[in-house]
Write an enzyme that holds these catalytic residues in place. Structure first.
Site, PDB file in Angstrom:
ATOM      1  N   ARG A 156       0.822  -1.212   0.000  1.00  9.38           N
ATOM      2  CA  ARG A 156       0.000   0.000   0.000  1.00  9.38           C
ATOM      3  C   ARG A 156       0.856   1.261   0.000  1.00  9.38           C
ATOM      4  O   ARG A 156       0.546   2.225  -0.665  1.00  9.38           O
ATOM      5  CB  ARG A 156      -0.899  -0.023   1.247  1.00  9.38           C
ATOM      6  CG  ARG A 156      -1.572   1.281   1.560  1.00  9.38           C
ATOM      7  CD  ARG A 156      -2.767   1.089   2.455  1.00  9.38           C
ATOM      8  NE  ARG A 156      -3.757   0.251   1.800  1.00  9.38           N
ATOM      9  CZ  ARG A 156      -4.679  -0.475   2.435  1.00  9.38           C
ATOM     10  NH1 ARG A 156      -4.714  -0.470   3.751  1.00  9.38           N
ATOM     11  NH2 ARG A 156      -5.544  -1.201   1.771  1.00  9.38           N
ATOM     12  N   TYR A 157       1.919   1.258   0.779  1.00  2.97           N
ATOM     13  CA  TYR A 157       2.761   2.450   0.933  1.00  2.97           C
ATOM     14  C   TYR A 157       3.975   2.329   0.005  1.00  2.97           C
ATOM     15  O   TYR A 157       4.363   1.226  -0.385  1.00  2.97           O
ATOM     16  CB  TYR A 157       3.217   2.574   2.386  1.00  2.97           C
ATOM     17  CG  TYR A 157       2.079   2.711   3.371  1.00  2.97           C
ATOM     18  CD1 TYR A 157       1.433   3.927   3.548  1.00  2.97           C
ATOM     19  CD2 TYR A 157       1.653   1.617   4.113  1.00  2.97           C
ATOM     20  CE1 TYR A 157       0.390   4.050   4.450  1.00  2.97           C
ATOM     21  CE2 TYR A 157       0.608   1.733   5.013  1.00  2.97           C
ATOM     22  CZ  TYR A 157      -0.025   2.952   5.182  1.00  2.97           C
ATOM     23  OH  TYR A 157      -1.054   3.070   6.069  1.00  2.97           O
ATOM     24  N   ARG A 160       7.309   0.184   1.673  1.00  8.11           N
ATOM     25  CA  ARG A 160       7.183  -0.945   2.596  1.00  8.11           C
ATOM     26  C   ARG A 160       6.015  -1.848   2.200  1.00  8.11           C
ATOM     27  O   ARG A 160       5.074  -1.399   1.560  1.00  8.11           O
ATOM     28  CB  ARG A 160       7.015  -0.472   4.041  1.00  8.11           C
ATOM     29  CG  ARG A 160       5.931   0.543   4.255  1.00  8.11           C
ATOM     30  CD  ARG A 160       6.359   1.540   5.353  1.00  8.11           C
ATOM     31  NE  ARG A 160       5.328   2.525   5.616  1.00  8.11           N
ATOM     32  CZ  ARG A 160       5.215   3.673   4.931  1.00  8.11           C
ATOM     33  NH1 ARG A 160       6.040   3.923   3.929  1.00  8.11           N
ATOM     34  NH2 ARG A 160       4.266   4.543   5.230  1.00  8.11           N
ATOM     35  N   CYS A 189      -2.858 -17.243  15.626  1.00  2.00           N
ATOM     36  CA  CYS A 189      -2.353 -16.461  16.765  1.00  2.00           C
ATOM     37  C   CYS A 189      -2.443 -17.333  18.011  1.00  2.00           C
ATOM     38  O   CYS A 189      -3.198 -18.303  18.040  1.00  2.00           O
ATOM     39  CB  CYS A 189      -3.205 -15.219  16.981  1.00  2.00           C
ATOM     40  SG  CYS A 189      -3.132 -14.107  15.573  1.00  2.00           S
ATOM     41  N   CYS A 229      -7.961 -12.129  19.404  1.00  2.00           N
ATOM     42  CA  CYS A 229      -8.526 -10.880  19.914  1.00  2.00           C
ATOM     43  C   CYS A 229      -9.863 -10.627  19.219  1.00  2.00           C
ATOM     44  O   CYS A 229      -9.953 -10.747  17.996  1.00  2.00           O
ATOM     45  CB  CYS A 229      -7.579  -9.718  19.638  1.00  2.00           C
ATOM     46  SG  CYS A 229      -5.872 -10.099  20.042  1.00  2.00           S
ATOM     47  N   CYS A 251     -10.058  -7.959  16.251  1.00  2.00           N
ATOM     48  CA  CYS A 251      -9.017  -8.074  15.218  1.00  2.00           C
ATOM     49  C   CYS A 251      -9.485  -7.569  13.844  1.00  2.00           C
ATOM     50  O   CYS A 251     -10.529  -7.985  13.345  1.00  2.00           O
ATOM     51  CB  CYS A 251      -8.597  -9.541  15.095  1.00  2.00           C
ATOM     52  SG  CYS A 251      -7.300  -9.773  13.877  1.00  2.00           S
ATOM     53  N   ARG A 274      -8.104  -8.211  11.073  1.00  2.00           N
ATOM     54  CA  ARG A 274      -7.947  -9.252  10.050  1.00  2.00           C
ATOM     55  C   ARG A 274      -8.704 -10.517  10.439  1.00  2.00           C
ATOM     56  O   ARG A 274      -8.310 -11.631  10.078  1.00  2.00           O
ATOM     57  CB  ARG A 274      -6.457  -9.516   9.856  1.00  2.00           C
ATOM     58  CG  ARG A 274      -6.060  -9.552   8.386  1.00  2.00           C
ATOM     59  CD  ARG A 274      -4.561  -9.522   8.203  1.00  2.00           C
ATOM     60  NE  ARG A 274      -4.061  -8.177   8.188  1.00  2.00           N
ATOM     61  CZ  ARG A 274      -2.914  -7.789   8.767  1.00  2.00           C
ATOM     62  NH1 ARG A 274      -2.168  -8.657   9.393  1.00  2.00           N
ATOM     63  NH2 ARG A 274      -2.526  -6.546   8.694  1.00  2.00           N
ATOM     64  N   ASP A 298     -10.644  -0.253  14.254  1.00  5.45           N
ATOM     65  CA  ASP A 298     -11.120  -0.233  12.873  1.00  5.45           C
ATOM     66  C   ASP A 298     -12.614  -0.533  12.805  1.00  5.45           C
ATOM     67  O   ASP A 298     -13.185  -1.146  13.707  1.00  5.45           O
ATOM     68  CB  ASP A 298     -10.337  -1.262  12.042  1.00  5.45           C
ATOM     69  CG  ASP A 298      -8.897  -0.817  11.827  1.00  5.45           C
ATOM     70  OD1 ASP A 298      -8.678   0.393  11.647  1.00  5.45           O
ATOM     71  OD2 ASP A 298      -8.002  -1.680  11.868  1.00  5.45           O
ATOM     72  N   ASP A 306      -6.684   4.326  10.803  1.00  3.67           N
ATOM     73  CA  ASP A 306      -6.340   3.622   9.573  1.00  3.67           C
ATOM     74  C   ASP A 306      -7.583   3.785   8.691  1.00  3.67           C
ATOM     75  O   ASP A 306      -8.648   3.220   8.996  1.00  3.67           O
ATOM     76  CB  ASP A 306      -6.031   2.143   9.873  1.00  3.67           C
ATOM     77  CG  ASP A 306      -4.946   1.602   8.954  1.00  3.67           C
ATOM     78  OD1 ASP A 306      -4.755   2.202   7.879  1.00  3.67           O
ATOM     79  OD2 ASP A 306      -4.309   0.599   9.316  1.00  3.67           O
ATOM     80  N   LYS A 318      -2.758   5.084   7.150  1.00  2.00           N
ATOM     81  CA  LYS A 318      -2.826   5.667   8.495  1.00  2.00           C
ATOM     82  C   LYS A 318      -2.791   7.190   8.410  1.00  2.00           C
ATOM     83  O   LYS A 318      -1.910   7.762   7.776  1.00  2.00           O
ATOM     84  CB  LYS A 318      -1.648   5.187   9.332  1.00  2.00           C
ATOM     85  CG  LYS A 318      -1.664   3.704   9.581  1.00  2.00           C
ATOM     86  CD  LYS A 318      -0.441   3.272  10.351  1.00  2.00           C
ATOM     87  CE  LYS A 318      -0.274   1.775  10.285  1.00  2.00           C
ATOM     88  NZ  LYS A 318       0.169   1.297   8.952  1.00  2.00           N
TER      89      LYS A 318
HETATM   90  S1  SF4 Z   1      -5.053  -8.508  16.785  1.00  2.99           S
HETATM   91 FE1  SF4 Z   1      -5.548 -10.186  15.336  1.00  2.99          FE
HETATM   92  S2  SF4 Z   1      -3.599 -10.722  14.411  1.00  2.99           S
HETATM   93 FE2  SF4 Z   1      -3.131  -9.543  16.248  1.00  2.99          FE
HETATM   94  S3  SF4 Z   1      -2.826 -11.074  17.866  1.00  2.99           S
HETATM   95 FE3  SF4 Z   1      -4.949 -10.430  17.957  1.00  2.99          FE
HETATM   96  S4  SF4 Z   1      -6.049 -11.927  16.684  1.00  2.99           S
HETATM   97 FE4  SF4 Z   1      -3.888 -12.081  16.163  1.00  2.99          FE
END
Ligand code: SF4
Length: 391
Positions: free
Chosen positions: A94-95, A98, A107, A111, A114, A116, A274, A311, A318
């Site tokens: 995107r940038y 990088r 993971c 979370c 998240c 993603r 997000d 973001d 960002k």
């Molecule tokens: S925010 Fe998403 S990618 Fe990051 S540790 Fe938590 S579940 Fe995993």
């Protein structure tokens, strides 16, 4: 199997049954949570479990699925449109200089907020057998000097697998910086082994962007893991997500930033949560974020003040946000307030005059607090008058 892998496998909890067993059926409404568990996967590692003191606390909220995740209003599946900026599988570019490189689908703990979440936990969506095109893309794009390994959590890979990535990236001469985006220090500090710390040093500069959202996540084992990384020469940064009911409080954020710095971790970003589908109940207002930044900036060391960013939904990248300090800006001066609310004036350089006489540029600019400046002038006048009377 290494020690951290058996801790993850044998001591994490991943079902509603295990959760009820651990915290007690009298305090958990199993029936109410069932629809969430039918739809979403959960895993909580022993270190993350230790952080949970009671049902509903900031740590519980981060890891235990709720039915609110099924309530989708403004949320989007791929809120940052990362897939639109993905030229080949596993790469988001995107940038300008990088690229993001997704190397792990899983993971240690999941979370609830998240970004993603559409992919994380699903090896089909972050395939582990299609890296050739990713490396080829990175080789061909000589403008890329910084690669951020992410996922999922790259630290869920074995050392052997991580070393494979480091070696392949180090074979590309224009890649100067390797970064690992990882929440493992908080979820599974046992993963930061002496073997990893020794191996990573062969591939420096390798940075780690950690992720902490609350000061109490920095437990003694976590701080010890961060110390091992720092001693292995990894510059450490931290990304924090502003989450309603978790850290939307200036005092909590100030304490988090201080504890991070003590652990040699530089606070890097505070993100607005997000607009991701399933994570909407964690969102708070942008005003709250600005209030937090205002409570940090000037009141504590600049080292403890991360960039506050949104973001941009739709893939805008960002965008930094700052509380309003500037009141007026014109060709002659800028009028602004400092962190305590006092008004000051910064005189613009007299460029036209300087060009004429060739002398003004580079002189020390006048910064005069308006009220303070007036007070000082009055004091000086009174002192001069008193001196004259005493002569
Ligand atoms: S925010 Fe998403 S990618 Fe990051 S540790 Fe938590 S579940 Fe995993």
């Amino acid at each position: 199997m290494s020690e951290w892998q058996s801790i993850l496998k044998e001591k994490s909890i991943a079902s509603l049954e295990q959760l009820a067993e651990r915290f007690g059926r009298d305090v958990i409404d199993v029936e109410a949570l069932k629809p969430a568990f039918d739809n979403f996967q959960m895993r909580i590692t022993p270190a993350a479990l230790e952080q949970i003191k009671e049902v509903g606390d900031p740590f519980w909220q981060q890891y235990v699925p709720t039915v609110e995740e099924l309530d989708i209003r403004d949320g989007m599946i791929d809120s940052l449109e990362e897939d639109a900026d993905s030229p080949v599988p596993n790469i988001t570019h995107r940038y300008p200089d990088r690229a993001l490189f997704l190397v792990s689908p899983v993971c240690a703990s999941y979370c609830r907020f998240c970004t993603r979440r559409r992919k994380v936990g699903d090896p089909e969506k972050i395939p582990l057998n299609q890296f050739d095109s990713a490396f080829e893309y990175l080789r061909e794009h000589t403008e890329i000097r910084d690669v951020i390994m992410s996922g999922g959590d790259p630290m869920m890979l074995s050392d052997r697998r991580l070393e494979y990535f480091f070696q392949k990236l180090r074979e590309i001469p224009h890649i100067e910086i390797i970064r690992i985006g990882s929440r493992i220090t908080s979820h599974l500090p046992e993963r930061i082994t002496p073997e990893f710390c020794e191996m990573v040093q062969k591939y420096h500069p390798v940075f780690m962007n950690t992720h902490f959202n609350h000061p109490e996540e920095l437990t003694p084992p976590v701080v010890a893991a961060l110390d091992r990384l720092a001693k292995a020469g990894m510059p450490l940064g931290c990304q924090t997500v502003l989450l309603r009911g978790v850290n939307d409080d200036p005092r909590v954020m100030m304490e988090l930033m201080h504890r991070l710095l003590k652990a040699r971790v530089r606070p890097y970003y505070i993100y607005m949560a997000d607009q991701v589908a399933g994570g909407e109940h964690f969102r708070t207002t942008v005003q709250k974020g600005l209030e937090i930044v205002k409570a940090l900036r000037g009141w504590t060391s600049g080292l403890a003040v991360p960039h506050f960013v949104i973001d941009a939904p739709g893939g805008g990248g960002k965008v930094p946000l700052l509380p309003e300090y500037v009141e007026e800006i014109n060709d002659d001066e800028v009028i602004f307030r400092n962190y305590t609310g006092e008004r000051y004036v910064y005189k613009q350089p007299r460029v036209a005059a300087a060009a004429a006489c060739g002398s003004e540029i580079g002189t020390t600019p006048d910064i005069v607090p308006i009220e303070v400046g007036k007070k000082k002038t009055a004091q000086r006048r009174r002192r001069a008058a008193a001196t004259a009377r005493n002569r």
